[in-house]
Design a protein around this motif. Structure first.
Motif, short mmCIF file in Angstrom:
data_model
loop_
_atom_site.label_atom_id
_atom_site.label_comp_id
_atom_site.label_asym_id
_atom_site.label_seq_id
_atom_site.Cartn_x
_atom_site.Cartn_y
_atom_site.Cartn_z
N ASN A 224 0.71 -1.36 0.04
CA ASN A 224 0.00 -0.18 -0.07
C ASN A 224 0.89 1.28 -0.13
O ASN A 224 0.34 2.32 -0.62
CB ASN A 224 -0.99 -0.03 1.09
CG ASN A 224 -1.98 -1.01 1.44
OD1 ASN A 224 -2.09 -1.86 2.19
ND2 ASN A 224 -2.75 -1.22 0.33
N GLU A 263 0.65 11.75 5.86
CA GLU A 263 -0.15 11.15 4.47
C GLU A 263 0.15 9.68 4.89
O GLU A 263 -0.88 8.83 4.77
CB GLU A 263 0.37 11.68 3.38
CG GLU A 263 -0.18 12.97 2.90
CD GLU A 263 0.80 14.08 3.67
OE1 GLU A 263 1.87 13.78 3.91
OE2 GLU A 263 0.05 15.25 4.08
N LEU A 267 -2.46 6.62 5.92
CA LEU A 267 -2.70 5.29 5.23
C LEU A 267 -2.37 4.14 6.02
O LEU A 267 -3.46 3.24 6.12
CB LEU A 267 -1.65 5.56 3.98
CG LEU A 267 -1.66 4.15 3.05
CD1 LEU A 267 -3.29 4.05 2.36
CD2 LEU A 267 -0.48 4.14 2.20
N ARG A 271 -5.38 1.60 7.20
CA ARG A 271 -5.37 0.23 6.78
C ARG A 271 -5.16 -0.76 7.75
O ARG A 271 -5.89 -2.12 7.91
CB ARG A 271 -4.11 -0.07 5.89
CG ARG A 271 -4.15 0.74 4.41
CD ARG A 271 -5.04 0.18 3.53
NE ARG A 271 -5.00 -1.40 3.14
CZ ARG A 271 -6.08 -2.18 2.95
NH1 ARG A 271 -7.35 -1.79 3.26
NH2 ARG A 271 -5.65 -3.51 2.70
#
Ligand SMILES: [Zn+2]
Ligand SMILES: [Zn+2]
Length: 397
Positions: A224, A263, A267, A271
């Motif tokens: 990711n 950022e 994330l 996740r």
């Protein structure tokens, strides 16, 4: 090096202050003696002060001319809860407390700049000298901001500095963007349903679910996150169960996440939560998801960093400024100030430890090491940098 003559002249005085602070270390939010010493010196030099921000915080205010421009220079004042093993004359007089991160030196360098600026007339605007408590885990910077630092002291930019062992004396290290990592902790509990280990069909096994979550989490960094962005997800503890023949009620997954950008951190956190909740839900279990953001990543702003680089180059020469220093996974609460205001944080070389007085411990002169000592040769360099920065940022027309 173009150090400022007056700063060199009162070097002994500032060094004595640095060693006095070193001998009397104080922990997070308990910097009473240090703050009093700082306030007393600033007042002695005719500098108005603001006290009480984050408890022991002290801000000196030096205003010249009519320009509304203002900048902040920040030093931290707190020590660490560890035993110093140095035996020289200014060693810690408080058992179990030590200035092992050089905040004694940071405070002294800013006092050196304050002493110079209190006499100087060659700038137009306001310099805020920010003496901050509780950098070592206490988030003193955040508390000063919450208690109104930038309302009481409106400034256009804020600058910080840390001594850096291993980098030669007289050298600076800095970079635009992420220079220090964010530090974050997670604790995730899988709530299943206990049962006899011989009758698993009567329970919901949290151990099996925890293992699936742990494995799936490892896809976050590899699948990711942008491969060009540094990030760490370390699962450091799994706790569950107490007997060989009992399926436990729950399982805990604990660890840390480090990133250089908010950022990427957003994330990873989202996740992690999604994987944990959906995996648990597939097996009819529940999740308690705690993700604690400690210090954010320290992000240097581009314009202010370029500005600071020019000042450093002018001071010590181009060859002694590493403008693309390697980032570190260490964290630093000046990051909060850089979230609120543009600015730049720099490393100032502390040398390899040869400076230490007779009687120092045999360990390396590294930060948070019981044999560490701040290098007093830095005092005029750091103080000159602060002064040059203020003069360049607030020029007289
Ligand atoms: Zn430290
Ligand atoms: Zn430090």
């Amino acid at each position: 090096m173009k150090l400022l003559d007056p700063i060199l002249e009162f070097h002994q005085e500032i060094q004595a202050i640095r060693r006095d602070i070193h001998a009397h270390p104080e922990l997070c939010f308990e910097e009473f003696r240090t703050a009093e010493l700082v306030a007393k010196k600033l007042e002695e030099w005719g500098i108005p002060i603001i006290q009480g921000l984050a408890g022991t915080g002290v801000v000196g205010v030096i205003k010249r001319g009519n320009s509304p421009k203002a900048l902040g220079l920040r030093a931290d004042m707190d020590a660490l809860p560890m035993q110093e093993i140095n035996q020289f004359s200014h060693t810690s007089q408080s058992a179990g407390k030590m200035h092992a991160c050089g905040h004694d030196g940071h405070t002294a360098m800013l006092l050196g700049a304050a002493r110079y600026l209190s006499q100087a007339k060659d700038f137009d605007g306001t310099v805020y000298l920010i003496f901050q408590p509780a950098e070592e885990g206490g988030g003193g910077a955040r508390r000063m901001i919450e208690e109104g630092l930038f309302q009481q002291c409106p400034m256009d930019a804020v600058f910080g500095m840390h001594n850096w062992p291993g980098l030669a004396v007289g050298e600076f290290g800095v970079k635009t963007g992420g220079m220090m990592a964010s530090s974050n902790e997670f604790e995730v509990t899988v709530r299943g349903k206990g049962a006899h280990a011989a009758q698993p069909q009567k329970g919901i096994d949290p151990v099996m679910i925890a293992v699936q979550i742990a494995q799936s989490w490892q896809t976050i960094i590899s699948r990711n996150v942008n491969p060009l962005e540094p990030a760490v997800l370390s699962l450091t503890q799994i706790h569950s169960g107490s007997a060989t023949n009992v399926i436990p009620d729950d399982a805990k997954l604990i660890g840390t996440v480090r990133t250089f950008s908010t950022e990427v951190l957003d994330l990873i956190e989202s996740r992690m939560e999604k994987i944990a909740r959906s995996t648990a839900s597939a097996f009819d279990a529940e999740i308690e998801f705690e993700f604690k953001r400690n210090y954010p990543p320290l992000i240097n702003h581009e314009n202010e960093t370029q500005f600071a680089i020019e000042v450093m180059r002018d001071l010590v020469g181009k060859a002694r400024v590493d403008a693309e220093v390697e980032a570190t996974m260490g964290a630093e609460d000046f990051a909060y100030m850089l979230q609120a205001k543009p600015g730049c944080y720099v490393f100032l070389g502390n040398g390899d430890g040869q400076h230490r007085s007779f009687g120092h411990g045999l360990g390396p002169c590294n930060l948070h090491n019981p044999s560490y000592d701040f290098n007093d040769d830095l005092l005029p360099i750091g103080a000159s940098y602060w002064v040059r920065l203020a003069q360049a940022y607030l020029p007289c027309n």
